[in-house]
Scaffold this motif. Structure first.
Motif, PDB file in Angstrom:
ATOM      1  N   PHE A   1      34.973   5.855  11.780  1.00 24.39           N
ATOM      2  CA  PHE A   1      36.336   5.334  11.695  1.00 24.39           C
ATOM      3  C   PHE A   1      36.933   5.631  10.324  1.00 24.39           C
ATOM      4  O   PHE A   1      36.275   5.505   9.299  1.00 24.39           O
ATOM      5  N   LYS A   2      38.199   6.021  10.326  1.00 26.36           N
ATOM      6  CA  LYS A   2      38.968   6.221   9.105  1.00 26.36           C
ATOM      7  C   LYS A   2      40.338   5.587   9.293  1.00 26.36           C
ATOM      8  O   LYS A   2      40.917   5.642  10.378  1.00 26.36           O
ATOM      9  N   ARG A   3      40.860   4.977   8.223  1.00 22.57           N
ATOM     10  CA  ARG A   3      42.189   4.373   8.264  1.00 22.57           C
ATOM     11  C   ARG A   3      43.162   5.229   7.459  1.00 22.57           C
ATOM     12  O   ARG A   3      42.854   5.670   6.351  1.00 22.57           O
ATOM     13  N   ALA A   4      44.353   5.440   8.002  1.00 28.90           N
ATOM     14  CA  ALA A   4      45.403   6.159   7.281  1.00 28.90           C
ATOM     15  C   ALA A   4      46.727   5.945   7.988  1.00 28.90           C
ATOM     16  O   ALA A   4      46.802   5.989   9.215  1.00 28.90           O
ATOM     17  N   SER A   5      47.780   5.702   7.204  1.00 29.10           N
ATOM     18  CA  SER A   5      49.108   5.546   7.805  1.00 29.10           C
ATOM     19  C   SER A   5      49.829   6.885   7.921  1.00 29.10           C
ATOM     20  O   SER A   5      50.702   7.055   8.773  1.00 29.10           O
ATOM     21  N   LYS A   6      49.437   7.846   7.048  1.00 25.45           N
ATOM     22  CA  LYS A   6      50.026   9.183   7.099  1.00 25.45           C
ATOM     23  C   LYS A   6      48.924  10.225   6.992  1.00 25.45           C
ATOM     24  O   LYS A   6      47.930  10.022   6.299  1.00 25.45           O
ATOM     25  N   TRP A   7      49.128  11.329   7.644  1.00 24.00           N
ATOM     26  CA  TRP A   7      48.134  12.396   7.633  1.00 24.00           C
ATOM     27  C   TRP A   7      48.784  13.700   8.077  1.00 24.00           C
ATOM     28  O   TRP A   7      49.900  13.711   8.597  1.00 24.00           O
ATOM     29  N   GLY A   8      48.088  14.783   7.850  1.00 15.95           N
ATOM     30  CA  GLY A   8      48.553  16.101   8.272  1.00 15.95           C
ATOM     31  C   GLY A   8      47.361  17.018   8.452  1.00 15.95           C
ATOM     32  O   GLY A   8      46.204  16.593   8.351  1.00 15.95           O
ATOM     33  N   PHE A   9      47.631  18.277   8.711  1.00 18.04           N
ATOM     34  CA  PHE A   9      46.564  19.243   8.943  1.00 18.04           C
ATOM     35  C   PHE A   9      46.325  20.106   7.704  1.00 18.04           C
ATOM     36  O   PHE A   9      47.223  20.348   6.897  1.00 18.04           O
ATOM     37  N   TRP A  10      45.114  20.560   7.565  1.00 13.97           N
ATOM     38  CA  TRP A  10      44.776  21.682   6.699  1.00 13.97           C
ATOM     39  C   TRP A  10      43.992  22.678   7.549  1.00 13.97           C
ATOM     40  O   TRP A  10      43.684  22.394   8.720  1.00 13.97           O
ATOM     41  N   SER A  11      43.679  23.807   7.026  1.00 13.47           N
ATOM     42  CA  SER A  11      43.089  24.866   7.848  1.00 13.47           C
ATOM     43  C   SER A  11      41.776  24.441   8.494  1.00 13.47           C
ATOM     44  O   SER A  11      41.453  24.884   9.598  1.00 13.47           O
ATOM     45  N   GLY A  12      41.035  23.546   7.842  1.00 14.86           N
ATOM     46  CA  GLY A  12      39.738  23.154   8.367  1.00 14.86           C
ATOM     47  C   GLY A  12      39.702  21.821   9.077  1.00 14.86           C
ATOM     48  O   GLY A  12      38.623  21.362   9.468  1.00 14.86           O
TER      49      GLY A  12
ATOM     50  N   GLU B   1      29.125  10.624  24.000  1.00 19.83           N
ATOM     51  CA  GLU B   1      28.169  10.909  25.071  1.00 19.83           C
ATOM     52  C   GLU B   1      27.908  12.402  25.219  1.00 19.83           C
ATOM     53  O   GLU B   1      26.822  12.819  25.625  1.00 19.83           O
ATOM     54  N   ALA B   2      28.897  13.221  24.875  1.00 21.41           N
ATOM     55  CA  ALA B   2      28.719  14.675  24.935  1.00 21.41           C
ATOM     56  C   ALA B   2      27.938  15.201  23.747  1.00 21.41           C
ATOM     57  O   ALA B   2      27.502  16.365  23.743  1.00 21.41           O
ATOM     58  N   ASN B   3      27.758  14.372  22.724  1.00 24.99           N
ATOM     59  CA  ASN B   3      27.094  14.820  21.505  1.00 24.99           C
ATOM     60  C   ASN B   3      25.784  14.079  21.246  1.00 24.99           C
ATOM     61  O   ASN B   3      25.424  13.786  20.105  1.00 24.99           O
ATOM     62  N   GLN B   4      25.062  13.768  22.314  1.00 24.69           N
ATOM     63  CA  GLN B   4      23.732  13.197  22.177  1.00 24.69           C
ATOM     64  C   GLN B   4      22.764  14.286  21.680  1.00 24.69           C
ATOM     65  O   GLN B   4      22.979  15.457  21.905  1.00 24.69           O
ATOM     66  N   GLY B   5      21.726  13.876  21.021  1.00 22.74           N
ATOM     67  CA  GLY B   5      20.719  14.846  20.583  1.00 22.74           C
ATOM     68  C   GLY B   5      20.925  15.320  19.160  1.00 22.74           C
ATOM     69  O   GLY B   5      21.940  15.027  18.524  1.00 22.74           O
ATOM     70  N   PRO B   6      19.965  16.093  18.645  1.00 21.75           N
ATOM     71  CA  PRO B   6      19.990  16.503  17.233  1.00 21.75           C
ATOM     72  C   PRO B   6      21.143  17.425  16.868  1.00 21.75           C
ATOM     73  O   PRO B   6      21.537  17.505  15.711  1.00 21.75           O
ATOM     74  N   ASP B   7      21.687  18.159  17.833  1.00 26.71           N
ATOM     75  CA  ASP B   7      22.780  19.084  17.540  1.00 26.71           C
ATOM     76  C   ASP B   7      24.153  18.450  17.695  1.00 26.71           C
ATOM     77  O   ASP B   7      25.168  19.128  17.517  1.00 26.71           O
ATOM     78  N   GLY B   8      24.186  17.169  18.023  1.00 22.46           N
ATOM     79  CA  GLY B   8      25.466  16.506  18.252  1.00 22.46           C
ATOM     80  C   GLY B   8      26.242  16.265  16.968  1.00 22.46           C
ATOM     81  O   GLY B   8      25.673  16.150  15.879  1.00 22.46           O
ATOM     82  N   GLN B   9      27.547  16.215  17.096  1.00 20.74           N
ATOM     83  CA  GLN B   9      28.442  15.962  15.974  1.00 20.74           C
ATOM     84  C   GLN B   9      29.148  14.625  16.187  1.00 20.74           C
ATOM     85  O   GLN B   9      29.443  14.249  17.323  1.00 20.74           O
ATOM     86  N   PRO B  10      29.427  13.892  15.112  1.00 24.22           N
ATOM     87  CA  PRO B  10      30.117  12.606  15.274  1.00 24.22           C
ATOM     88  C   PRO B  10      31.593  12.800  15.605  1.00 24.22           C
ATOM     89  O   PRO B  10      32.211  13.810  15.241  1.00 24.22           O
ATOM     90  N   CYS B  11      32.152  11.831  16.296  1.00 29.07           N
ATOM     91  CA  CYS B  11      33.592  11.782  16.562  1.00 29.07           C
ATOM     92  C   CYS B  11      34.212  10.801  15.572  1.00 29.07           C
ATOM     93  O   CYS B  11      33.715   9.691  15.402  1.00 29.07           O
ATOM     94  N   THR B  12      35.298  11.208  14.931  1.00 29.10           N
ATOM     95  CA  THR B  12      35.984  10.345  13.973  1.00 29.10           C
ATOM     96  C   THR B  12      37.295   9.854  14.564  1.00 29.10           C
ATOM     97  O   THR B  12      38.133  10.654  15.001  1.00 29.10           O
ATOM     98  N   MET B  13      37.472   8.536  14.609  1.00 31.74           N
ATOM     99  CA  MET B  13      38.732   7.952  15.046  1.00 31.74           C
ATOM    100  C   MET B  13      39.607   7.704  13.815  1.00 31.74           C
ATOM    101  O   MET B  13      39.200   6.985  12.895  1.00 31.74           O
ATOM    102  N   LEU B  14      40.779   8.312  13.794  1.00 32.16           N
ATOM    103  CA  LEU B  14      41.723   8.123  12.695  1.00 32.16           C
ATOM    104  C   LEU B  14      42.746   7.081  13.134  1.00 32.16           C
ATOM    105  O   LEU B  14      43.510   7.293  14.081  1.00 32.16           O
ATOM    106  N   ILE B  15      42.758   5.939  12.440  1.00 35.06           N
ATOM    107  CA  ILE B  15      43.494   4.760  12.906  1.00 35.06           C
ATOM    108  C   ILE B  15      44.625   4.422  11.945  1.00 35.06           C
ATOM    109  O   ILE B  15      44.407   4.276  10.741  1.00 35.06           O
ATOM    110  N   ARG B  16      45.827   4.286  12.502  1.00 36.73           N
ATOM    111  CA  ARG B  16      46.965   3.829  11.698  1.00 36.73           C
ATOM    112  C   ARG B  16      47.134   2.317  11.835  1.00 36.73           C
ATOM    113  O   ARG B  16      47.255   1.598  10.857  1.00 36.73           O
ATOM    114  N   THR B  17      47.155   1.821  13.071  1.00 32.79           N
ATOM    115  CA  THR B  17      47.352   0.393  13.324  1.00 32.79           C
ATOM    116  C   THR B  17      46.181  -0.151  14.132  1.00 32.79           C
ATOM    117  O   THR B  17      45.881   0.372  15.209  1.00 32.79           O
ATOM    118  N   LEU B  18      45.521  -1.180  13.623  1.00 31.62           N
ATOM    119  CA  LEU B  18      44.423  -1.801  14.346  1.00 31.62           C
ATOM    120  C   LEU B  18      44.953  -2.745  15.419  1.00 31.62           C
ATOM    121  O   LEU B  18      45.995  -3.368  15.255  1.00 31.62           O
TER     122      LEU B  18
END
Length: 531
Positions: free
Chosen positions: A357-368, A238-255
């Motif tokens: 939506f993205k599925r992953a059981s393990k994840w970590g950070f990188w600089s970006g 809802e905060a990203n309506q309009g042409p300048d909006g960015q998508p939100c990605t949900m990273l899911i381990r367990t559905l």
């Protein structure tokens, strides 16, 4: 806070011992219910913040709503003003309702605000704190003399006040205060990320404008797929309506299964799990040989009910389209209190590309951003951890040894008789650590039970019998759902209440006729008073 720091603070002035019969830690739903039911003892309620409400006050988002209709979430002697309104109340409405309840019953006079409990000491002896009890008996809740000392820090001052109680009720709850944080692979911790990382606990403290600015125009990754994660993803979209909006990605381990409303193929949801007849299909503790045999024979019907609901959800929601159909049966999520109600516009925002939506059981950070176990990199400006809370860690932080080590058993659960009494911890109760469809109803009924127990209107079974009852409940939960550690009683909540009523000397069947007893749902109104 370290013990050394507490000792230093306690060495100052104004740390005299205040003695009372009953102390309560926490002024959320459970704490206020406990204070009302134990009011004859003039309890002292310690609330670390400046207001009542618990997680509803301090862990809610702007869009947070109740997961059940309001008539299923009310005190037995204080109905909602518009209880027939089937909409889901916002957290602000719930706070108003709770404050009205506390005001109506004059409970606020017991509450000490900005009073944080930093340490609890046991000054009695587990074998002798109740002098006339027999071996193996738990004894009375009120010991006849103070056995618990509580250190309280007020208004973040450097002075510790000590209080002493015969009986202590812990109502700090399973949620809020202490975030549960994931562990990260080596060299992939949040420190290497150039963006902002926060937990939902931090996000809930933002006002509406600050939350909007945090999300607007940002690439946001939300870790999780439970209610908080779903609500946050919608707020991000809802905060990203309009042409300048960015998508939100949900990273899911367990559905987990989600539900759009409390209607399944035109039938009210309560028919499937919240009536005495429907719960008869499910295993419960103490059901005996015939009950166990019938439950086994009716297992095909139990699976059919779960499949029936799953078929509706797959038809109604684009679960297959987005790869969000869980592999486990629906009943396992219901039996572990993990079923979430979807916001109306959740999948419409996904259809517009504003929630991914993205599925992953393990994840970590990188600089970006975030890197998944398969090497996929998700760019992010903000990462929000909707990874839950650690209520047991809160308890362990204040309880002394050896009781600290008893909070969690080998299965990872809190071993509580009737979800309230730990058989090996004397003169202490825990309210708010067992879950059901309506946690308010669950807490209130147990507080009524607790008040009558404090009044010596009935006696607890022996320690061994209580431990055996707890073992039976844990085994039932383990056989019912893989998510049993949440200590949820939703599939046998009526039977659980029956046993509580029997101990109090109440009639366990609360309806006016057999038809209502079999096919209508139970709620707090059924337990208003003894029948």
């Amino acid at each position: 806070m370290s013990s050394q720091k507490i000792k230093q603070m306690a060495s100052g002035k104004n740390n005299c011992l205040h003695v009372s019969k009953v102390g309560i830690i926490g002024a959320g739903i459970s704490g206020i219910a406990a204070a009302k039911q134990l009011s004859r003892y003039n309890p002292i309620v310690f609330e670390a913040t400046d207001s009542i409400g618990g997680v509803w006050r301090h862990c809610s988002f702007n869009s947070t709503k109740l997961q059940t209709p309001r008539c299923d979430y009310e005190f037995s002697d204080f109905p909602w003003p518009e209880r027939d309104n089937s909409s889901f109340p916002s957290y602000r409405e719930i706070l108003d309702y709770l404050h009205s309840y506390a005001t109506h019953f004059d409970v606020l006079k017991y509450v000490k605000f900005n009073a944080k409990v930093v340490e609890v000491r046991f000054t009695g002896h587990r074998e002798t704190s109740d002098f006339d009890r027999k071996p193996g008996e738990y004894g009375s809740l009120l010991s006849g003399q103070p056995v618990w000392e509580v250190a309280v820090q007020t208004n973040q001052s450097d002075t510790i006040q000590w209080y002493a109680f015969e009986f202590l009720v812990v109502c700090t709850g399973k949620y809020g205060d202490v975030p549960k944080l994931p562990t990260f692979p080596a060299n992939k911790s949040p420190e290497i990320f150039n963006g902002k990382v926060l937990h939902t606990l931090d996000y809930s403290k933002l006002d509406k404008e600050a939350a909007y600015q945090l999300l607007k125009g940002k690439k946001v990754v939300v870790i999780g797929y439970k209610k908080s994660a779903i609500d946050l993803a919608v707020e991000c979209a809802e905060a990203n309506q309009g042409p300048d909006g960015q998508p939100c990605t949900m990273l899911i381990r367990t559905l987990h299964w989600t539900v759009p409303s409390y209607w399944i193929w035109g039938l009210p949801f309560f028919l499937f799990y919240s009536t005495r007849s429907s719960q008869f299909l499910h295993e419960r503790p103490n059901q005996g040989f015939l009950g166990t045999l019938l439950c086994l024979l009716m297992s095909p019907l139990r699976r059919t009910v779960s499949k029936f609901i799953e078929s509706y959800l797959v038809w109604k929601l684009p679960l297959i389209k987005y790869g969000l159909k869980p592999e486990h049966p629906f009943v396992e999520d219901y039996a572990s209190c993990q079923m979430a109600i979807l916001p109306e516009n959740f999948f419409s925002e996904a259809d517009e590309g504003r929630i991914k939506f993205k599925r992953a059981s393990k994840w970590g950070f990188w600089s970006g951003g975030v890197e998944l176990e398969d090497g996929t990199k998700l760019e992010a400006d903000v990462v929000v951890l909707a990874t839950g809370f650690d209520g047991k860690k809160k308890l362990k932080a204040i309880l002394p040894d050896p009781f600290r080590s008893l909070i969690e058993d080998s299965s990872g659960m809190m071993p509580l008789y009737r979800g309230t009494i730990h058989p090996l911890i004397p003169h202490m109760a825990f309210v708010g650590y067992i879950e059901s469809v309506s946690n308010l109803h669950t807490a209130e009924l147990r507080c009524k039970w607790l008040a009558r127990l404090a009044d010596d209107q009935f006696k607890l079974p022996s320690v061994e019998q209580m431990l055996e009852q707890i073992r039976k409940e844990i085994q039932v939960m383990k056989r019912t759902t893989r998510f049993y550690k949440r200590h949820c009683i939703s599939t046998y909540s009526i039977n659980h209440s029956d046993e509580i009523c029997q101990e109090m000397g109440w009639r366990s069947w609360r309806k006016n006729n057999w038809f209502l007893e079999a096919f209508s749902p139970y709620n707090s109104q059924d337990y208003d008073k003894d029948k």
